[in-house]
Write an enzyme that holds these catalytic residues in place. Structure first.
Site, PDB file in Angstrom:
ATOM      1  N   GLU A 122       0.857  -1.188   0.000  1.00  0.00           N
ATOM      2  CA  GLU A 122       0.000   0.000   0.000  1.00  0.00           C
ATOM      3  C   GLU A 122       0.887   1.229   0.000  1.00  0.00           C
ATOM      4  O   GLU A 122       1.820   1.298   0.804  1.00  0.00           O
ATOM      5  CB  GLU A 122      -0.922   0.031   1.216  1.00  0.00           C
ATOM      6  CG  GLU A 122      -1.909   1.186   1.109  1.00  0.00           C
ATOM      7  CD  GLU A 122      -2.921   1.230   2.273  1.00  0.00           C
ATOM      8  OE1 GLU A 122      -2.889   0.353   3.149  1.00  0.00           O
ATOM      9  OE2 GLU A 122      -3.725   2.151   2.270  1.00  0.00           O
ATOM     10  N   ALA A 255       1.954  -0.088  10.609  1.00  0.00           N
ATOM     11  CA  ALA A 255       1.586  -1.485  10.376  1.00  0.00           C
ATOM     12  C   ALA A 255       0.767  -1.546   9.098  1.00  0.00           C
ATOM     13  O   ALA A 255       0.385  -0.512   8.563  1.00  0.00           O
ATOM     14  CB  ALA A 255       0.763  -2.018  11.545  1.00  0.00           C
ATOM     15  N   ASN A 258      -2.428  -6.296   5.329  1.00  0.00           N
ATOM     16  CA  ASN A 258      -2.484  -7.312   4.271  1.00  0.00           C
ATOM     17  C   ASN A 258      -3.377  -8.489   4.684  1.00  0.00           C
ATOM     18  O   ASN A 258      -3.290  -8.959   5.812  1.00  0.00           O
ATOM     19  CB  ASN A 258      -1.083  -7.867   4.003  1.00  0.00           C
ATOM     20  CG  ASN A 258      -0.039  -6.785   3.987  1.00  0.00           C
ATOM     21  OD1 ASN A 258      -0.085  -5.906   3.164  1.00  0.00           O
ATOM     22  ND2 ASN A 258       0.886  -6.837   4.948  1.00  0.00           N
ATOM     23  N   GLU A 291      -5.555  -2.793  12.639  1.00  0.00           N
ATOM     24  CA  GLU A 291      -5.215  -3.624  11.467  1.00  0.00           C
ATOM     25  C   GLU A 291      -6.176  -4.798  11.358  1.00  0.00           C
ATOM     26  O   GLU A 291      -6.594  -5.165  10.261  1.00  0.00           O
ATOM     27  CB  GLU A 291      -3.765  -4.122  11.535  1.00  0.00           C
ATOM     28  CG  GLU A 291      -2.708  -3.034  11.665  1.00  0.00           C
ATOM     29  CD  GLU A 291      -2.834  -1.887  10.690  1.00  0.00           C
ATOM     30  OE1 GLU A 291      -3.349  -2.089   9.582  1.00  0.00           O
ATOM     31  OE2 GLU A 291      -2.432  -0.761  11.053  1.00  0.00           O
ATOM     32  N   HIS A 294      -9.457  -3.743   9.886  1.00  0.00           N
ATOM     33  CA  HIS A 294      -9.402  -3.510   8.437  1.00  0.00           C
ATOM     34  C   HIS A 294      -9.876  -4.743   7.664  1.00  0.00           C
ATOM     35  O   HIS A 294     -10.231  -4.626   6.490  1.00  0.00           O
ATOM     36  CB  HIS A 294      -7.967  -3.210   8.000  1.00  0.00           C
ATOM     37  CG  HIS A 294      -7.635  -1.745   7.934  1.00  0.00           C
ATOM     38  ND1 HIS A 294      -8.454  -0.814   7.358  1.00  0.00           N
ATOM     39  CD2 HIS A 294      -6.524  -1.056   8.348  1.00  0.00           C
ATOM     40  CE1 HIS A 294      -7.876   0.386   7.421  1.00  0.00           C
ATOM     41  NE2 HIS A 294      -6.712   0.270   8.021  1.00  0.00           N
TER      42      HIS A 294
HETATM   43  N1  B3K Z   1      -3.001   1.027   5.624  1.00  0.00           N
HETATM   44  C1  B3K Z   1      -1.700   1.140   6.265  1.00  0.00           C
HETATM   45  C2  B3K Z   1      -0.934   2.345   5.851  1.00  0.00           C
HETATM   46  C3  B3K Z   1      -0.055   2.160   4.714  1.00  0.00           C
HETATM   47  C4  B3K Z   1       0.845   3.341   4.514  1.00  0.00           C
HETATM   48  C5  B3K Z   1       1.182   3.553   3.099  1.00  0.00           C
HETATM   49  N2  B3K Z   1       2.126   4.619   2.906  1.00  0.00           N
HETATM   50  C6  B3K Z   1      -1.803   1.137   7.733  1.00  0.00           C
HETATM   51  C7  B3K Z   1      -3.109   1.446   8.312  1.00  0.00           C
HETATM   52  O1  B3K Z   1      -3.631   2.531   8.233  1.00  0.00           O
HETATM   53  O2  B3K Z   1      -3.684   0.570   8.871  1.00  0.00           O
HETATM   54 ZN    ZN Z   2      -5.563   1.851   8.672  1.00  0.00          ZN
END
Ligand code: B3K
Ligand code: ZN
Length: 849
Positions: A122, A255, A258, A291, A294
């Protein structure tokens, strides 16, 4: 500047992908300098697109071969990707590329950290792994085979089979490429398991370097609590047989979520009482939850394009804030969140980097993982919930998951489910997503007969590219208190939609005191004329804990302002009110600890600037110091009692109650050393069996110039622990007296353990330096020069971290002409570097324009 640096992407230009992907198969033959990636991707034309060329993103890849339906092809390559003639029907694309993870210093794509392979895709890192439509609206199931000599080989989804030197993984859930991950290395697992509500058995692992295995228990517990909470509160279950977390030392972000294989900056997962502070424990719990959450808000439902980033980030931050509130108490959590929002997001909104929660253009999306997208994005959801109520929110979320599972969605989709589920008209509310800037809310009170009138008005200052602002839909929580402190009107939400509105309360023969914006019900700046007496009254009596704290903060800010502007002494009334509040045994210790945190020097600079005064960082620093001394003198006896009474017997526990007690005792210690000298802190430093108390004692000693010996001992004890040593570096820079901060940074960056290539270590020194306001903003510009020298060095190696650090200059408009000129010159020096990354160039341009 090369043309590539100027490519601006606009939300308005979105078009659906010309080709969709049905399935991805990847084979990795891992090698530090020559990893081969073989891809086999099933494409088909997208019936919902207007067509267009077949384009695959790809950067810094060596193409070895390409085939379509088994026939060799010769695609046209650019530095951005490739195009190729393809059939007007489903087809299979096969390619083999070579990459060199050991040479990847940007930590984006596939790279190596301490001999271990890992990925960060990401936002747009997958294009550094192979040719692919690297955009979030292309979702597909992935099958991955890893070949290499590492004993542990991990990827997304469920394990299929493995043998000596290979492993295969299958992720059945369609996902965009940014959620792809692989990890390979000599790792040890802290393992556990979880049974979901519907009975699915899930294997849980936290993978770390073998010597860190003892630092995973808390993270595992936090993970299990997060899984249960998401089932209980949002009805969301985990959907694979395994959930892996890996700790990595070299990581640009905190963090990454994925699918099934979260990768964490080791600072945000590893902890033990000896090495981590209470703050670390709380942060780790929050990030693990974030995380994990998500998995539904981000992975199962992802973003159509990167402009919609707040769709997953704002919502997931909101969810992790709810979780932490449930785990640790909502009042203190709300105060902390407001403090953070004001410190980082309000600052962003007030300067050249201001942008809407959903930005409309960018050059480098990594520059938009900001406090505005994350924290203001979460506030917008909090307001939505306040507007539609808890039940309406639940209905809307259920509909969101039902309607959009498997989708790449937009903010319009999100607002539509709220309208459909609750009937609320959110057309004006939607402006929160597109209009940048922090609204100022003014409150005027009037009492006549038995009627009390509260007039609220709103105004938002212009921000870059948005000279005109419209009134927003703001939920304002208000309660009224009687003169004796009783609540005469309990909290209600007033709906402010116009530039100005008056709200009437009747049946009130005596003039009440209005407690406005309770619970910080909207991310706005409240202007409400208040005498010191009224603020002291609210601090003592407001039944809303947020506003009680806010009243105390308001008093402290007023006192500091007078000290800075008139050189006056700290007000006696304030000192007395604070002493009463921190002595109150009915108040939560964590709350009282927060009352002892003074408004930061940055807060004061912002406040003075907004009031039309040019702030002087040295004067602010000196007044801050003077106020701390005055508190220590006035409340010496109270503070000594707090320090003694809030030491907890028995073994360390990271729970909120114990942490709150330690926070109060340590806040007291910070003041006590100013009048008592070092003995008490030295004793705590000697006997502490945990990092929270050890570091607090060390900080107190450093603050009064007695830190040399304990710093040396701390270093001797912890020199092999990277995470603890980050604290050692950071503390010395944060607490360096302004006149010595530049030299301190020079000395520490020459220390053998200063590894500038490690993002955590870089930030522990240079990031901390930028936050030492009076040190960084030294009048002769030496602070600016020092940071820029380091950014010039870092940018070619790690553009993301360099670019983010440029934000230290976003306060440029606040300062006097001399400092402004020096800041500008420094930024120009950075921008004139040949080969400057697009990331850093964008940040500099935004600040200078
Ligand atoms: N989605 C990732 C962040 C990625 C950073 C890219 N430069 C972490 C988060 O917000 O959970
Ligand atoms: Zn996030």
């Amino acid at each position: 500047m090369s043309p590539r640096q100027q490519t601006v992407i606009h939300l308005a230009d979105y078009t659906p992908p010309a080709y969709l992907v049905d399935r991805v198969e990847l084979v990795f033959r891992l090698d530090p300098r020559a990893t081969r990636v073989v891809s086999r991707v099933g494409f088909r034309p997208n019936p919902d697109s207007a067509g267009g060329p077949f384009f695959l993103h790809g950067e810094e890849l060596k193409l070895i071969s390409a085939r379509i339906d088994g026939e060799a092809v010769s695609p046209e390559l650019t530095d951005r990707g490739l195009t190729c003639d393809v059939p007007d029907a489903p087809f299979v694309w096969e390619a083999e590329v070579e990459i060199a993870p050991a040479d990847n210093t940007a930590l984006e794509g596939l790279y190596m950290s301490n001999g271990m392979y890992c990925t960060q895709c990401e936002a747009e890192g997958f294009r550094r792994i192979t040719y692919y439509p690297d955009r979030p609206d292309v979702m597909a199931p992935f099958f991955v085979r890893l070949e290499g000599d590492a004993p542990v080989l991990l990827s997304n989804g469920n394990p299929v089979s493995s043998g000596e030197g290979w492993a295969e993984w299958d992720d059945p859930w369609p996902k965009p490429a940014y959620l792809f991950a692989l990890v390979a290395g000599e790792l040890a697992a802290h393992s556990d398991s979880f049974v979901t509500k519907s009975g699915r058995q899930v294997a849980l692992n936290i993978w770390v370097r073998p010597e860190d295995r003892g630092k995973c228990a808390f993270g595992m517990d936090a993970l299990k609590r997060s899984m249960r909470w998401d089932e209980d509160v949002y009805g969301r279950e985990y959907d694979l047989d395994i959930f892996n977390i890996v700790a990595v030392d070299d990581f640009n972000a905190g963090a990454m979520e994925n699918k099934g294989l979260n990768i964490f900056n080791s600072a945000l997962v590893l902890c033990s009482p000896e090495t981590a502070t209470d703050g670390d424990f709380e942060r780790i719990e929050g990030v693990i939850a974030h995380e994990y959450f998500h998995n539904w808000t981000g992975n199962r439902i992802t973003c159509r394009d990167w402009f919609q980033l707040c769709l997953k980030e704002g919502l997931t931050v909101f969810r992790d804030q709810q979780f932490t509130g449930d785990m640790r108490g909502h009042s203190v959590k709300r105060i902390r969140d407001a403090l953070e929002l004001r410190a980082y997001q309000f600052r962003e909104d007030a300067g050249p980097l201001a942008h809407p929660v959903r930005p409309e253009s960018f050059v480098e999306i990594n520059n938009f993982y900001t406090a505005t997208v994350y924290e203001k994005g979460a506030e917008v959801i909090g307001m939505l919930r306040r507007i539609v109520g808890g039940e309406g929110y639940e209905k809307a979320l259920d509909l969101y998951f039902e309607r959009h599972d498997g989708d790449a969605a937009t903010i319009e989709d999100w607002l539509q489910v709220f309208e459909d589920a609750t009937g609320e008209d959110l057309s004006q509310f939607a402006l929160w997503y597109s209009q940048a800037g922090t609204p100022r809310l003014s409150a005027r009170e009037d009492h006549d007969g038995d009627t009390f009138r509260l007039t609220l008005s709103q105004e938002t200052s212009p921000t870059p590219g948005q000279p005109e602002k419209s009134p927003l839909h703001i939920p304002v929580a208000v309660g009224l208190l009687g003169q004796n402190g009783d609540e005469v009107v309990p909290t209600r939400i007033l709906t402010l939609k116009e530039a100005e509105q008056t709200f009437e309360f009747t049946g009130l023969p005596t003039r009440p005191v209005a407690s406005v914006l309770r619970g910080f019900s909207a991310p706005v700046i409240l202007d409400q004329p208040r005498s010191a007496r009224e603020s002291a009254f609210l601090l003592a009596h407001d039944t809303d804990p947020f506003n009680a704290w806010e009243a105390g903060r308001r008093l402290a800010e007023d006192v500091l302002t007078d000290m800075i502007l008139d050189g006056s002494d700290a007000s006696r009334d304030f000192l007395d009110a604070l002493d009463r509040a921190i002595s109150d045994p009915d108040r939560d210790p964590a709350f009282r600890a927060l009352l002892l945190d003074l408004p930061s020097e940055d807060d004061m600079a912002k406040r003075l600037f907004e009031a039309g005064t040019t702030p002087d960082p040295d004067l602010i620093h000196a007044s801050h110091d003077a106020l701390a001394h005055a508190i220590a003198e006035r409340s010496g006896a109270t503070l000594a009692r707090l320090h003694t009474d809030h030491q907890l017997p028995g073994p360390f526990s990271p729970d909120a109650r114990a942490a709150g007690n330690r926070a109060l005792a340590n806040a007291a210690l910070r003041y006590l050393v100013l009048t008592e000298g070092p003995d008490r802190a030295q004793a705590q430093f000697e006997t502490a069996d945990n990092m929270t108390q050890s570091l607090a004692a060390l900080g107190a000693l450093v603050r009064i110039g007695k830190g040399n010996d304990p710093l040396a001992r701390f270093e001797a004890r912890w020199k092999t622990d990277r995470l603890v040593m980050n604290k050692w570096f950071g503390l010395q820079v944060s607490l360096a007296p302004p006149a010595e901060a530049v030299e301190k940074v020079q000395k520490l960056t020459a220390h053998p353990l200063f590894d500038w290539t490690n993002p955590n270590r870089f930030r522990s020194v240079l990031g901390a330096f930028a936050m030492n306001q009076a040190g960084f903003h030294r009048a002769d510009g030496a602070g600016y020069d020092l940071l820029i020298d380091w950014l010039i060095r870092l940018d070619p190696r790690n553009p993301q971290v360099a670019a983010r650090s440029v934000a230290a200059f976003q306060t440029i408009s606040r300062w006097d002409d001399g400092r402004k000129k020096l800041m500008r010159q420094s930024l120009e020096r950075l921008s004139s570097q040949t080969g400057l990354s697009a990331d850093t160039a964008e940040m500099v341009n935004r600040i200078l324009s």
